[in-house]
Write a protein that holds these residues in place. Structure first.
Motif, PDB file in Angstrom:
ATOM      1  N   ALA A   1      -2.071  11.180   5.904  1.00 28.52           N
ATOM      2  CA  ALA A   1      -1.813  10.053   5.011  1.00 28.52           C
ATOM      3  C   ALA A   1      -0.507  10.320   4.278  1.00 28.52           C
ATOM      4  N   ALA A   2       0.286   9.247   4.058  1.00 31.37           N
ATOM      5  CA  ALA A   2       1.628   9.401   3.480  1.00 31.37           C
ATOM      6  C   ALA A   2       1.641   9.333   1.965  1.00 31.37           C
ATOM      7  N   ASP A   3       0.551   8.908   1.328  1.00 31.02           N
ATOM      8  CA  ASP A   3       0.505   8.864  -0.126  1.00 31.02           C
ATOM      9  C   ASP A   3      -0.941   8.925  -0.600  1.00 31.02           C
ATOM     10  N   GLY A   4      -1.125   8.968  -1.936  1.00 28.86           N
ATOM     11  CA  GLY A   4      -2.462   9.133  -2.489  1.00 28.86           C
ATOM     12  C   GLY A   4      -3.391   7.987  -2.164  1.00 28.86           C
ATOM     13  N   ALA A   5      -2.906   6.746  -2.271  1.00 31.18           N
ATOM     14  CA  ALA A   5      -3.763   5.588  -2.018  1.00 31.18           C
ATOM     15  C   ALA A   5      -4.255   5.574  -0.573  1.00 31.18           C
ATOM     16  N   GLU A   6      -3.340   5.839   0.372  1.00 26.46           N
ATOM     17  CA  GLU A   6      -3.738   5.874   1.779  1.00 26.46           C
ATOM     18  C   GLU A   6      -4.717   7.027   2.029  1.00 26.46           C
ATOM     19  N   GLY A   7      -4.450   8.154   1.364  1.00 27.63           N
ATOM     20  CA  GLY A   7      -5.338   9.306   1.522  1.00 27.63           C
ATOM     21  C   GLY A   7      -6.754   9.003   1.079  1.00 27.63           C
ATOM     22  N   LEU A   8      -6.912   8.301  -0.055  1.00 26.51           N
ATOM     23  CA  LEU A   8      -8.256   7.956  -0.538  1.00 26.51           C
ATOM     24  C   LEU A   8      -8.950   6.992   0.412  1.00 26.51           C
ATOM     25  N   SER A   9      -8.200   6.098   1.047  1.00 32.67           N
ATOM     26  CA  SER A   9      -8.779   5.182   2.029  1.00 32.67           C
ATOM     27  C   SER A   9      -9.285   5.947   3.249  1.00 32.67           C
ATOM     28  N   VAL A  10      -8.483   6.905   3.729  1.00 30.50           N
ATOM     29  CA  VAL A  10      -8.903   7.721   4.871  1.00 30.50           C
ATOM     30  C   VAL A  10     -10.114   8.567   4.486  1.00 30.50           C
ATOM     31  N   LEU A  11     -10.105   9.076   3.260  1.00 32.88           N
ATOM     32  CA  LEU A  11     -11.236   9.875   2.778  1.00 32.88           C
ATOM     33  C   LEU A  11     -12.530   9.067   2.828  1.00 32.88           C
ATOM     34  N   GLU A  12     -12.469   7.811   2.396  1.00 34.17           N
ATOM     35  CA  GLU A  12     -13.663   6.964   2.382  1.00 34.17           C
ATOM     36  C   GLU A  12     -14.128   6.626   3.801  1.00 34.17           C
ATOM     37  N   ALA A  13     -13.168   6.406   4.711  1.00 38.60           N
ATOM     38  CA  ALA A  13     -13.525   5.974   6.065  1.00 38.60           C
ATOM     39  C   ALA A  13     -13.948   7.128   6.959  1.00 38.60           C
ATOM     40  N   GLU A  14     -13.319   8.304   6.812  1.00 45.01           N
ATOM     41  CA  GLU A  14     -13.521   9.395   7.754  1.00 45.01           C
ATOM     42  C   GLU A  14     -14.321  10.581   7.203  1.00 45.01           C
ATOM     43  N   SER A  15     -14.439  10.686   5.881  1.00 42.24           N
ATOM     44  CA  SER A  15     -15.189  11.774   5.228  1.00 42.24           C
ATOM     45  C   SER A  15     -14.752  13.158   5.707  1.00 42.24           C
ATOM     46  N   PRO A  16     -13.485  13.501   5.569  1.00 37.80           N
ATOM     47  CA  PRO A  16     -13.041  14.849   5.955  1.00 37.80           C
ATOM     48  C   PRO A  16     -13.677  15.909   5.063  1.00 37.80           C
ATOM     49  N   ARG A  17     -13.828  17.111   5.596  1.00 37.99           N
ATOM     50  CA  ARG A  17     -14.399  18.210   4.826  1.00 37.99           C
ATOM     51  C   ARG A  17     -13.330  18.998   4.072  1.00 37.99           C
ATOM     52  N   VAL A  18     -12.073  18.946   4.564  1.00 34.01           N
ATOM     53  CA  VAL A  18     -10.968  19.694   3.949  1.00 34.01           C
ATOM     54  C   VAL A  18      -9.785  18.751   3.762  1.00 34.01           C
ATOM     55  N   VAL A  19      -9.142  18.831   2.576  1.00 35.73           N
ATOM     56  CA  VAL A  19      -7.955  18.022   2.295  1.00 35.73           C
ATOM     57  C   VAL A  19      -6.821  18.941   1.839  1.00 35.73           C
TER      58      VAL A  19
END
Length: 505
Positions: free
Chosen positions: A38-56
Motif C-alpha cells: 500500500a502506498a499510504d496509510g488510508a490504502e493500507g487500512l483498506s487492505v488491512l480490512e480486506a485481507e487481514s494480514p498478520r504482519v505489517v
C-alpha cells in the motif's frame, strides 16, 4: 504460476516509496509470505480490512496519515497484527514511542534484503508461538503447571526468538523461560523450580507490573501497558505482556517478552548531546548577528532606503527566530531530562499573571491587539510550583494568542477557581482559529499549521509541546477549543498547594 501456500502468512508493506515497497516484496516473497503493498496509510487500512494480514511493515514518515496514526488504528481494529516500524535514524525517538504504543519491532532504513528477512523471521516465529499458545488454551484440561511438561514441544520455537521470554503463573512465579531470558537474567542457570520473578529482575515497578498482568488486573479494559526498565549491567529493556487465559476465561498468569532497546537509548542520548552542543555553539554568534542587524536598522535608518531596510529587518527577524528555536530546543531537552523547573515553591498566581500581562501588553499593542487580564473577586489559591515553569506555560500561551490574532483583535486571560479546587487560567483570542483536524497535533514537537494566514508568522513549533510537558509535570491538564475564523481558547488547570500536599501524603 505457482499456487500460494495455504499456510503462507500475509504481510502488508505500507510505504510511500515504491522502490522500498517493491524491494520488500522481492525479499519476502521468497519465503513463507504472501506480500501485499500500500502506498499510504488510508490504502493500507483498506487492505488491512480486506485481507487481514498478520504482519505489517509500516513507514513512520508518510504524507497525509502518518505512521503513528496508522499504528493507532491497527491496534484498535486488529490488535493481533504485528506492526514492524521502518524508520531512519532521525526518527529513533518516534520508533521508541511507537514500540511503547504497541509496535512489535523496528528496522532502520536503509536496510539490506537479509535484514528485512531476519526481522520478518522474528515476527513469523512469534506468530507460531502465539498459534501454539492458542492451541494450548483450547485444551480445556490444561493449566500453566502443565506447560512445564510441554517444554520439549515448544522449546525449538522459543529458542528461535531473539527476545527474552518468561511465563509466570497467577502468583508471579516463573514457570517457563527461554535461553535468552536465562542468559540475560538468570545467570545462565536453567529453570529448576518455581521462583518469583523478583529473583531474576529486582525492579519493584516491573514486578508490580508483571504481578498485575498475572492476576488479571488489566482484563477489564483489555489494554496492557508496556514497561520500560533498566537492568544494571544489561542495559535497557522494553517489556510487553499478555494474559494467559483458561478456556473459561480465567487468568492463569502472564507471558512477557523483553526487547533490548539499549541501542535506541544510545541513539537518543547521542541525539540529545548533539542538539545541546550545536545549540550552545550557535546561540552566541546568532545573538551577535541579531544585535548588529538591529544596530544597522537603528543607525542607518532611512539612509538605506525602504527596500534595503526591509531586508535588514527580515534578516533580523529570521535570526531572532533561530535564537528562539535554540532556546526552545534547550528547554525541551532539559524538561525531557528532568533537570528543568525543579525548584518548586509557593507562588501567588494573581501577582505572577498580572506581571506577565503587563510585560506582554507592549508586544500586543505593537501588533494592534488588546490584552486584558480578568481576575475573580475572591482570593486565588496558592500554587506550589517552579515560577519559571508557570511563566513558561502562561507566557507561551499568551504570546501565541497575540501572534495569531490580527490587528484590531482581542486577547483575554481569564482566571477562575474550579469547583474541584486548584486554579484555572483560560487564554482566549478572536484570531485565526484552528481546524478540528489540527487540534490533536498542535502539541506535537515542531508541528505548525501552514496556511496563507500563518505562512509569514515566525515560530518554532515547540512552544505548545513545552507547555504540555510542563503541565503534565505539575499534575495539571490543558484543553483547547477553537473555531476557524472565530478564535481559540487554551485552558490550563493546575492543582493548588494543599492538593499537591494531599497527593504526596
Amino acid at each position: 504460476m505457482k499456487a500460494m501456500d495455504e499456510d503462507a502468512v500475509k504481510v502488508l508493506i505500507i510505504d510511500d516509496e515504491e522502490d522500498i515497497r517493491e524491494g520488500c516484496r522481492r525479499s519476502l516473497s521468497r519465503g513463507e509470505c504472501e506480500v501485499l503493498t500500500a502506498a499510504d496509510g488510508a490504502e493500507g487500512l483498506s487492505v488491512l480490512e480486506a485481507e487481514s494480514p498478520r504482519v505489517v511493515f509500516l513507514d513512520l514518515k508518510m504524507p497525509g496519515m502518518d505512521g503513528m496514526e496508522v499504528l493507532a488504528m491497527i491496534r484498535e481494529t486488529a490488535p493481533a497484527c504485528l506492526v514492524i516500524i521502518m524508520t531512519g535514524f532521525a526518527t529513533v525517538e518516534s520508533a521508541i514511542m511507537a514500540m511503547k504504543n504497541g509496535a512489535y519491532d523496528f528496522i532502520a532504513k536503509p536496510f539490506e534484503p537479509e535484514q528485512i528477512r531476519l526481522v520478518a523471521g522474528r515476527a513469523l516465529a512469534h506468530i507460531r508461538v502465539v498459534r501454539r499458545a492458542e492451541e494450548l488454551k483450547r485444551e480445556r484440561e490444561r493449566t500453566l503447571a502443565d506447560l512445564g511438561t510441554e517444554q520439549s514441544r515448544v522449546a525449538a520455537i522459543l529458542e528461535s526468538l531473539p527476545n527474552g521470554v518468561v511465563v509466570t503463573n497467577a502468583f508471579g512465579m516463573v514457570v517457563l523461560m527461554n535461553s535468552v531470558f536465562q542468559r540475560l537474567f538468570a545467570g545462565g542457570v536453567p529453570l529448576t523450580g518455581q521462583d518469583h520473578i523478583s529473583r531474576y529482575i529486582d525492579n519493584a515497578d516491573f514486578c508490580l507490573w508483571i504481578n498485575s498482568i498475572s492476576t488479571g488486573v488489566f482484563m477489564t479494559d483489555g489494554k496492557i501497558p508496556s514497561c520500560e526498565l533498566q537492568v544494571p549491567g544489561n542495559g535497557f529493556f522494553l517489556a510487553r505482556g499478555q494474559h494467559v487465559l483458561s478456556a473459561e476465561g480465567e487468568c492463569l498468569g502472564a507471558v512477557v517478552t523483553l526487547t533490548d532497546i539499549t541501542d535506541l537509548k544510545t541513539f537518543d542520548q547521542m541525539k540529545s548531546e548533539f542538539v545541546s552542543k550545536v545549540s550552545h555553539e550557535l546561540r552566541s554568534p546568532l545573538t551577535a548577528i541579531c544585535e548588529q542587524l538591529s544596530m544597522v536598522d537603528e543607525e542607518a535608518g532611512d539612509a538605506m532606503g525602504e527596500e534595503n531596510r526591509g531586508m535588514v529587518r527580515r534578516a533580523r527577524d529570521k535570526t531572532g527566530a533561530l535564537i528562539s528555536l535554540i532556546g526552545d530546543l534547550l528547554d525541551l531537552q532539559r524538561i525531557e531530562g528532568g533537570a528543568e523547573f525543579s525548584q518548586p515553591r509557593e507562588v501567588e498566581p494573581a501577582g505572577l499573571l498580572s506581571a506577565m500581562v503587563d510585560f506582554l501588553r507592549a508586544r500586543a499593542q505593537a501588533q494592534g491587539v488588546s490584552l486584558e487580564l480578568a481576575l475573580p473577586p475572591e482570593s486565588l489559591p496558592i500554587l506550589y510550583a517552579d515560577p519559571t515553569a508557570l511563566e513558561s506555560i502562561y507566557g507561551n500561551l499568551i504570546t501565541n494568542a497575540i501572534k495569531y490574532t490580527g490587528s484590531g483583535g482581542h486577547v483575554t486571560v481569564t482566571v477562575s477557581v474550579p469547583d474541584a479546587g486548584g486554579l484555572r487560567v483560560a487564554v482566549t483570542d478572536d484570531g485565526f482559529g484552528i481546524e478540528k483536524k489540527h487540534l490533536e497535533k498542535i502539541f506535537d514537537k515542531f508541528y505548525r499549521i501552514k496556511d496563507d494566514k500563518r505562512r509569514f508568522i515566525v515560530g518554532t513549533g515547540l512552544g505548545l509541546s513545552i507547555v504540555r510537558q510542563l503541565v503534565d509535570g505539575l499534575a495539571g491538564a490543558i484543553e483547547v477549543t477553537s473555531q476557524p475564523g472565530v478564535g481559540s481558547t487554551f485552558t490550563v488547570t493546575l492543582p493548588a498547594k494543599n492538593q499537591v500536599a494531599a497527593e504526596d501524603a
